[in-house]
Each structure stands twice: as C-alpha cells, then as structure tokens.
Design a protein around this motif. Structure first.
Motif, PDB file in Angstrom:
ATOM      1  N   SER A  64      -3.192   1.303   1.081  1.00  0.00           N
ATOM      2  CA  SER A  64      -2.246   0.335   0.420  1.00  0.00           C
ATOM      3  C   SER A  64      -2.980  -0.815   1.531  1.00  0.00           C
ATOM      4  O   SER A  64      -3.474  -0.475   2.440  1.00  0.00           O
ATOM      5  CB  SER A  64      -0.721   0.429   1.244  1.00  0.00           C
ATOM      6  OG  SER A  64      -0.469   0.702   1.970  1.00  0.00           O
ATOM      7  N   ARG A 109       3.597  -1.756  -7.369  1.00  0.00           N
ATOM      8  CA  ARG A 109       4.182  -1.778  -5.823  1.00  0.00           C
ATOM      9  C   ARG A 109       5.289  -2.667  -5.552  1.00  0.00           C
ATOM     10  O   ARG A 109       5.176  -3.939  -5.866  1.00  0.00           O
ATOM     11  CB  ARG A 109       2.712  -2.004  -5.047  1.00  0.00           C
ATOM     12  CG  ARG A 109       1.108  -1.598  -5.815  1.00  0.00           C
ATOM     13  CD  ARG A 109       1.516  -0.016  -5.133  1.00  0.00           C
ATOM     14  NE  ARG A 109       1.546   1.070  -6.529  1.00  0.00           N
ATOM     15  CZ  ARG A 109       2.719   2.481  -6.733  1.00  0.00           C
ATOM     16  NH1 ARG A 109       2.803   3.018  -5.429  1.00  0.00           N
ATOM     17  NH2 ARG A 109       3.277   2.838  -7.619  1.00  0.00           N
ATOM     18  N   TYR A 115      -4.681  -2.208  -3.039  1.00  0.00           N
ATOM     19  CA  TYR A 115      -4.054  -0.720  -3.237  1.00  0.00           C
ATOM     20  C   TYR A 115      -5.152   0.439  -4.169  1.00  0.00           C
ATOM     21  O   TYR A 115      -5.113   0.649  -4.487  1.00  0.00           O
ATOM     22  CB  TYR A 115      -3.066  -1.148  -4.293  1.00  0.00           C
ATOM     23  CG  TYR A 115      -1.833  -1.555  -3.490  1.00  0.00           C
ATOM     24  CD1 TYR A 115      -0.504  -1.032  -2.716  1.00  0.00           C
ATOM     25  CD2 TYR A 115      -1.867  -3.153  -3.005  1.00  0.00           C
ATOM     26  CE1 TYR A 115       0.171  -1.404  -2.478  1.00  0.00           C
ATOM     27  CE2 TYR A 115      -0.236  -3.333  -2.279  1.00  0.00           C
ATOM     28  CZ  TYR A 115       0.098  -2.647  -1.804  1.00  0.00           C
ATOM     29  OH  TYR A 115       1.609  -3.545  -0.995  1.00  0.00           O
TER      30      TYR A 115
END
Length: 260
Positions: A145, A190, A223
């Motif tokens: 992330s 996400r 990501y």
C-alpha cells in the motif's frame, strides 16, 4: 537465482499464482526460487501432484483460509491432508468472497493460533487482521500500500525482528493503458482510492479519462509494482531497505513475461 532471468532483474523473491487465471503447472518454467498460491475457492486448489512438481525446484506455499471448511483447525481440516509435506502454508482469515455465511462468522484469532501450532513455519496474511497477525509473531504477509514503507520502518524501529513478506500485483510495462487494464480494477477497490475517485465515472481500465485516470495511475504506483524491470527493481530494493524480507509479485498480465 538465475541472474539473467526477468524475475532476478526485477528483484522479486517469489511469484504469486492465481489458479483461476493461470495454469499452475506452467509455473514450473519460471526461474523463481519461491511461489505463493492464492486461494480462490476449494475447487481451484491445485492437486497434490501439481504442487509436488512445483516444489521440486522451488519453495511453495499454499494459502489456507482458517475459517473455510477443509482448512479450519477447530473444525473440518480435511483438505490439509492433501497438502504434500514439501509444501508450506500461508494462513489467512479468508476473503469473504470465497466463504459461506457460516464460515464468515467464525472467530479468526483462535483459528490462526491453532493453525500455527501445527504449522509454525507458516506465513500469516494480515489483511483485515493486522493486530491479530502481528500477535502471532509469525512471518507477516502484507499487501503493498502507499504506507507500506513507512510502516516497515516503524516496525523495525520499534524492535520487531520477525520476517515480513510484501505482496503486490506486478505489471512489467510503463504503458499507462497496459497498467490500467492489468490493475485498474484492483487499485480502485482500495478504500483510499475508492474515496478519491469521482462518483460519476465507474471506468477503472484503459478507458478511464480525466480525474479518474489520474487517480488510478497514481494508485497503481502505490498499490502495485509497475513500470520497467528497472523501475520494479528500484521499488523492491526500497521495500527491502525499509524492512521487508521477501517481496512477492503477482504477474497481473500473465506468466509469459516471467518465463524469460
């Protein structure tokens, strides 16, 4: 590891395989030291022979969701008997998409603990259960992330000495359309990305334009591992410098490029 292979040039330590998207047996032609096989439902778990063949020349780990029938250490764990001794495990809570309503309601913490009693060398997937996973002390298996490098440095500074593996979709291309086709939908899911996307533009692939395209391409950098081999290698080295011990790449555009 073969220094001339694509896997080596990117700096990846392991390759992740999704059985619904590739022929797992084809991975025997990839010069990688390790493979991690994702769980996409019990009907897609590779057969023991396939796993053994892959494990002949590489370390292999299979994801086993502790809430799922067949892998539940406090209930039905019958599928564990099918795993060859040469194959390791990644124990995870289990993605809700692959679980029944009953399975989703099962407690995670006691099942992770029980699973590690019989498989102490297993990795522990941290998604949605970060604190529980950390409490086990086992190898942490994190999704990449935007905050991963910062969190890795913080953990190391706090004295955490355990192993940390980082998983990331990987796109060996710097072409924007290719990147969006491969990981646009993934990054759009996400939570921080979803909140930043315009409500009136659902496209999350190469057809995305304007603000949506801008957000998705920035998110792909956060990501996923995207770009040329040198770009990806720079990112894998940065992750290891921050504290990661293993970087696992999922070939989001298929296995072919990774056979080179």
């Amino acid at each position: 590891m073969l220094t001339t292979s694509t896997v080596a040039r990117t700096g990846l330590d392991a390759i992740a395989l999704k059985p619904t998207e590739c022929d797992v047996t084809a991975a025997t032609s990839i010069p990688a030291d390790a493979f991690a096989i994702d769980y996409e439902g019990r009907e897609h778990v590779p057969d023991p022979g396939t796993l053994e063949a892959l494990a002949d020349d590489a370390e292999v780990r299979v994801t086993t969701p502790v809430r799922a029938d067949g892998y539940d250490p406090l209930g039905d764990d019958s599928l564990l008997a099918d795993l060859p001794e040469s194959v390791g495990r990644v124990v995870v809570a289990g993605h809700p998409a692959y679980l029944s309503d009953e399975e989703r309601g099962r407690a995670v913490a006691p099942r992770l603990g029980a699973a590690l009693e019989t498989a102490p060398e297993a990795w522990v997937g941290t998604e949605s259960v970060e604190r529980i996973a950390m409490a086990t002390g086992a190898t942490q298996y994190d999704l990449l992330s935007r905050s991963t490098e910062r969190e890795l440095r913080a953990l190391r500074a706090a004295g955490f000495e355990g192993e940390i593996a980082v998983y990331a979709p990987t796109v060996l291309s710097d072409d924007e359309d290719a990147i969006l086709e491969a990981v646009g939908d993934y990054v759009a899911r996400r939570r921080p990305v979803a909140s930043a996307l315009p409500d009136d533009d659902p496209d999350a692939d190469a057809s995305a334009t304007g603000r949506t395209r801008e957000v998705l391409l920035a998110a792909a950098e956060d990501y996923a591992l995207v770009g040329t081999e040198d770009d990806v290698r720079a990112r894998t080295e940065a992750l290891r410098e921050a504290g990661a011990t293993t970087v696992v790449g999922y070939p989001a555009r298929g296995l072919e490029r990774f056979r080179e």
